[in-house]
Motif scaffolding. Sequence first.
Motif, PDB file in Angstrom:
ATOM      1  N   LEU A   1       0.870  -1.172   0.000  1.00 52.92           N
ATOM      2  CA  LEU A   1       0.000   0.000   0.000  1.00 52.92           C
ATOM      3  C   LEU A   1       0.910   1.226   0.000  1.00 52.92           C
ATOM      4  O   LEU A   1       2.015   1.184   0.549  1.00 52.92           O
ATOM      5  CB  LEU A   1      -0.920   0.001   1.210  1.00 52.92           C
ATOM      6  N   LEU A   2       0.447   2.322  -0.586  1.00 50.99           N
ATOM      7  CA  LEU A   2       1.305   3.469  -0.817  1.00 50.99           C
ATOM      8  C   LEU A   2       0.516   4.758  -0.717  1.00 50.99           C
ATOM      9  O   LEU A   2      -0.577   4.859  -1.269  1.00 50.99           O
ATOM     10  CB  LEU A   2       1.910   3.335  -2.228  1.00 50.99           C
ATOM     11  N   VAL A   3       1.054   5.740   0.013  1.00 49.96           N
ATOM     12  CA  VAL A   3       0.544   7.112  -0.012  1.00 49.96           C
ATOM     13  C   VAL A   3       1.740   8.019  -0.213  1.00 49.96           C
ATOM     14  O   VAL A   3       2.865   7.681   0.186  1.00 49.96           O
ATOM     15  CB  VAL A   3      -0.232   7.509   1.274  1.00 49.96           C
ATOM     16  N   SER A   4       1.513   9.170  -0.847  1.00 46.19           N
ATOM     17  CA  SER A   4       2.631  10.065  -1.097  1.00 46.19           C
ATOM     18  C   SER A   4       2.148  11.504  -1.214  1.00 46.19           C
ATOM     19  O   SER A   4       0.957  11.788  -1.333  1.00 46.19           O
ATOM     20  CB  SER A   4       3.366   9.645  -2.369  1.00 46.19           C
ATOM     21  N   SER A   5       3.109  12.399  -1.151  1.00 50.55           N
ATOM     22  CA  SER A   5       2.866  13.827  -1.337  1.00 50.55           C
ATOM     23  C   SER A   5       4.135  14.400  -1.944  1.00 50.55           C
ATOM     24  O   SER A   5       5.027  13.653  -2.336  1.00 50.55           O
ATOM     25  CB  SER A   5       2.533  14.493   0.005  1.00 50.55           C
TER      26      SER A   5
ATOM     27  N   ALA B   1       3.740  12.866   8.773  1.00 53.42           N
ATOM     28  CA  ALA B   1       2.987  11.654   8.461  1.00 53.42           C
ATOM     29  C   ALA B   1       2.178  11.222   9.672  1.00 53.42           C
ATOM     30  O   ALA B   1       2.513  11.560  10.805  1.00 53.42           O
ATOM     31  CB  ALA B   1       3.943  10.535   8.055  1.00 53.42           C
ATOM     32  N   VAL B   2       1.105  10.483   9.422  1.00 46.43           N
ATOM     33  CA  VAL B   2       0.333   9.839  10.477  1.00 46.43           C
ATOM     34  C   VAL B   2       0.180   8.369  10.117  1.00 46.43           C
ATOM     35  O   VAL B   2      -0.014   8.028   8.955  1.00 46.43           O
ATOM     36  CB  VAL B   2      -1.048  10.492  10.730  1.00 46.43           C
ATOM     37  N   VAL B   3       0.298   7.506  11.145  1.00 48.05           N
ATOM     38  CA  VAL B   3       0.216   6.067  10.932  1.00 48.05           C
ATOM     39  C   VAL B   3      -0.790   5.493  11.921  1.00 48.05           C
ATOM     40  O   VAL B   3      -0.665   5.689  13.131  1.00 48.05           O
ATOM     41  CB  VAL B   3       1.594   5.396  11.128  1.00 48.05           C
ATOM     42  N   LEU B   4      -1.790   4.806  11.405  1.00 48.17           N
ATOM     43  CA  LEU B   4      -2.797   4.113  12.208  1.00 48.17           C
ATOM     44  C   LEU B   4      -2.361   2.661  12.327  1.00 48.17           C
ATOM     45  O   LEU B   4      -2.114   1.994  11.316  1.00 48.17           O
ATOM     46  CB  LEU B   4      -4.161   4.213  11.530  1.00 48.17           C
ATOM     47  N   ALA B   5      -2.231   2.189  13.570  1.00 45.69           N
ATOM     48  CA  ALA B   5      -1.758   0.821  13.795  1.00 45.69           C
ATOM     49  C   ALA B   5      -2.492   0.203  14.969  1.00 45.69           C
ATOM     50  O   ALA B   5      -3.058   0.903  15.807  1.00 45.69           O
ATOM     51  CB  ALA B   5      -0.255   0.830  14.064  1.00 45.69           C
TER      52      ALA B   5
ATOM     53  N   THR C   1       7.869   1.838   5.527  1.00 44.63           N
ATOM     54  CA  THR C   1       9.031   2.576   5.031  1.00 44.63           C
ATOM     55  C   THR C   1       8.609   3.997   4.692  1.00 44.63           C
ATOM     56  O   THR C   1       7.624   4.208   3.989  1.00 44.63           O
ATOM     57  CB  THR C   1       9.648   1.889   3.798  1.00 44.63           C
ATOM     58  N   PHE C   2       9.352   4.966   5.205  1.00 48.50           N
ATOM     59  CA  PHE C   2       9.119   6.394   4.997  1.00 48.50           C
ATOM     60  C   PHE C   2      10.208   6.879   4.050  1.00 48.50           C
ATOM     61  O   PHE C   2      11.376   6.939   4.413  1.00 48.50           O
ATOM     62  CB  PHE C   2       9.209   7.100   6.356  1.00 48.50           C
ATOM     63  N   LEU C   3       9.837   7.185   2.810  1.00 45.05           N
ATOM     64  CA  LEU C   3      10.799   7.639   1.808  1.00 45.05           C
ATOM     65  C   LEU C   3      10.765   9.160   1.683  1.00 45.05           C
ATOM     66  O   LEU C   3       9.690   9.763   1.725  1.00 45.05           O
ATOM     67  CB  LEU C   3      10.482   7.025   0.443  1.00 45.05           C
ATOM     68  N   ARG C   4      11.931   9.749   1.500  1.00 46.92           N
ATOM     69  CA  ARG C   4      12.069  11.178   1.218  1.00 46.92           C
ATOM     70  C   ARG C   4      13.315  11.339   0.372  1.00 46.92           C
ATOM     71  O   ARG C   4      14.122  10.412   0.273  1.00 46.92           O
ATOM     72  CB  ARG C   4      12.123  11.985   2.497  1.00 46.92           C
ATOM     73  N   ALA C   5      13.492  12.486  -0.233  1.00 46.61           N
ATOM     74  CA  ALA C   5      14.627  12.709  -1.123  1.00 46.61           C
ATOM     75  C   ALA C   5      15.941  12.369  -0.423  1.00 46.61           C
ATOM     76  O   ALA C   5      16.247  12.924   0.624  1.00 46.61           O
ATOM     77  CB  ALA C   5      14.642  14.150  -1.600  1.00 46.61           C
ATOM     78  N   GLY C   6      16.663  11.415  -0.971  1.00 42.62           N
ATOM     79  CA  GLY C   6      17.982  11.070  -0.481  1.00 42.62           C
ATOM     80  C   GLY C   6      18.045  10.102   0.672  1.00 42.62           C
ATOM     81  O   GLY C   6      19.129   9.643   1.034  1.00 42.62           O
ATOM     82  N   SER C   7      16.921   9.761   1.307  1.00 38.61           N
ATOM     83  CA  SER C   7      16.993   8.836   2.442  1.00 38.61           C
ATOM     84  C   SER C   7      15.640   8.180   2.699  1.00 38.61           C
ATOM     85  O   SER C   7      14.635   8.555   2.118  1.00 38.61           O
ATOM     86  CB  SER C   7      17.467   9.560   3.701  1.00 38.61           C
ATOM     87  N   SER C   8      15.677   7.224   3.612  1.00 39.12           N
ATOM     88  CA  SER C   8      14.444   6.549   4.017  1.00 39.12           C
ATOM     89  C   SER C   8      14.578   6.137   5.476  1.00 39.12           C
ATOM     90  O   SER C   8      15.675   6.114   6.034  1.00 39.12           O
ATOM     91  CB  SER C   8      14.177   5.315   3.146  1.00 39.12           C
ATOM     92  N   ALA C   9      13.449   5.834   6.091  1.00 32.70           N
ATOM     93  CA  ALA C   9      13.431   5.336   7.467  1.00 32.70           C
ATOM     94  C   ALA C   9      12.524   4.116   7.507  1.00 32.70           C
ATOM     95  O   ALA C   9      11.422   4.142   6.963  1.00 32.70           O
ATOM     96  CB  ALA C   9      12.920   6.411   8.421  1.00 32.70           C
TER      97      ALA C   9
ATOM     98  N   ALA D   1       6.892   9.634   0.610  1.00 36.91           N
ATOM     99  CA  ALA D   1       6.019   8.485   0.379  1.00 36.91           C
ATOM    100  C   ALA D   1       6.110   7.534   1.572  1.00 36.91           C
ATOM    101  O   ALA D   1       7.140   7.455   2.240  1.00 36.91           O
ATOM    102  CB  ALA D   1       6.406   7.747  -0.897  1.00 36.91           C
ATOM    103  N   LEU D   2       5.008   6.841   1.841  1.00 37.26           N
ATOM    104  CA  LEU D   2       4.943   5.803   2.867  1.00 37.26           C
ATOM    105  C   LEU D   2       4.500   4.518   2.196  1.00 37.26           C
ATOM    106  O   LEU D   2       3.553   4.520   1.405  1.00 37.26           O
ATOM    107  CB  LEU D   2       3.929   6.168   3.953  1.00 37.26           C
ATOM    108  N   VAL D   3       5.180   3.400   2.511  1.00 35.98           N
ATOM    109  CA  VAL D   3       4.852   2.103   1.934  1.00 35.98           C
ATOM    110  C   VAL D   3       4.717   1.091   3.072  1.00 35.98           C
ATOM    111  O   VAL D   3       5.551   1.057   3.980  1.00 35.98           O
ATOM    112  CB  VAL D   3       5.948   1.629   0.957  1.00 35.98           C
ATOM    113  N   TRP D   4       3.674   0.276   3.017  1.00 35.93           N
ATOM    114  CA  TRP D   4       3.434  -0.759   4.021  1.00 35.93           C
ATOM    115  C   TRP D   4       2.532  -1.824   3.435  1.00 35.93           C
ATOM    116  O   TRP D   4       2.004  -1.670   2.332  1.00 35.93           O
ATOM    117  CB  TRP D   4       2.805  -0.159   5.290  1.00 35.93           C
ATOM    118  N   SER D   5       2.370  -2.914   4.162  1.00 36.03           N
ATOM    119  CA  SER D   5       1.399  -3.954   3.830  1.00 36.03           C
ATOM    120  C   SER D   5       0.393  -4.005   4.961  1.00 36.03           C
ATOM    121  O   SER D   5       0.775  -3.990   6.134  1.00 36.03           O
ATOM    122  CB  SER D   5       2.064  -5.324   3.680  1.00 36.03           C
ATOM    123  N   GLU D   6      -0.877  -4.093   4.622  1.00 38.82           N
ATOM    124  CA  GLU D   6      -1.965  -4.117   5.610  1.00 38.82           C
ATOM    125  C   GLU D   6      -1.690  -5.145   6.709  1.00 38.82           C
ATOM    126  O   GLU D   6      -1.456  -6.314   6.432  1.00 38.82           O
ATOM    127  CB  GLU D   6      -3.281  -4.447   4.921  1.00 38.82           C
ATOM    128  N   GLY D   7      -1.684  -4.678   7.950  1.00 36.86           N
ATOM    129  CA  GLY D   7      -1.532  -5.556   9.100  1.00 36.86           C
ATOM    130  C   GLY D   7      -0.113  -5.940   9.460  1.00 36.86           C
ATOM    131  O   GLY D   7       0.126  -6.493  10.523  1.00 36.86           O
TER     132      GLY D   7
END
Length: 173
Positions: free
Chosen positions: A58-62, A104-108, A77-85, A66-72
């Motif tokens: 799943l992916l959202v971006s601005s 960013a906001v993350v519902l978990a 992964t938090f992507l930004r220019a030049g790096s990620s977390a 960008a944020l990438v994850w799989s449901e559950g």
Amino acid sequence: RANRAGASGCSGDMEGFAIGVYASAGSGFAAATEVSCRLYSAWGTYLCTVSRSYPDPLLVSSEGYALVWSEGNAGLTFLRAGSSADLSFSGGVTAADVNDKGTAVVLAGEVGYKSSVTALDSGGAALYRVYLGTGFGVDTDISPDSKRLAILALNAEGSTVSLYALDSEEPVW
């Protein structure tokens, strides 16, 4: 392939991305597959590329994020220019959002609660967390000015939308 007014266009190397998810990232775009996620500039150059395993990503971006994850799954992964977390949420990620400022906001899921929403700064550090005890979180969004977040939750009576200021633990609406 992207075109801008007065420009001939651009293209990004999309080898291995025949099957994936894509999202507009402001003037650029983001892409994710089961094994990789990438953030591209408006001209198709890599801003960030990361190899990660995300089944059914799943992916959202601005703009530039960008944020990438799989449901559950716990990882995000938090992507930004030049790096990620790479971040982990023990109860599994349900939904996420990111604005053009990189907030960013993350519902978990959350042990002892129905779920939680965590606001993150553009570097991936936690700014704020609210715990939901009366409804199961379904979706969350962050305001463009990074001052408020909204949470859609399901409970026995139906659904509710709550609005929180990032400087208060109680909903403002």
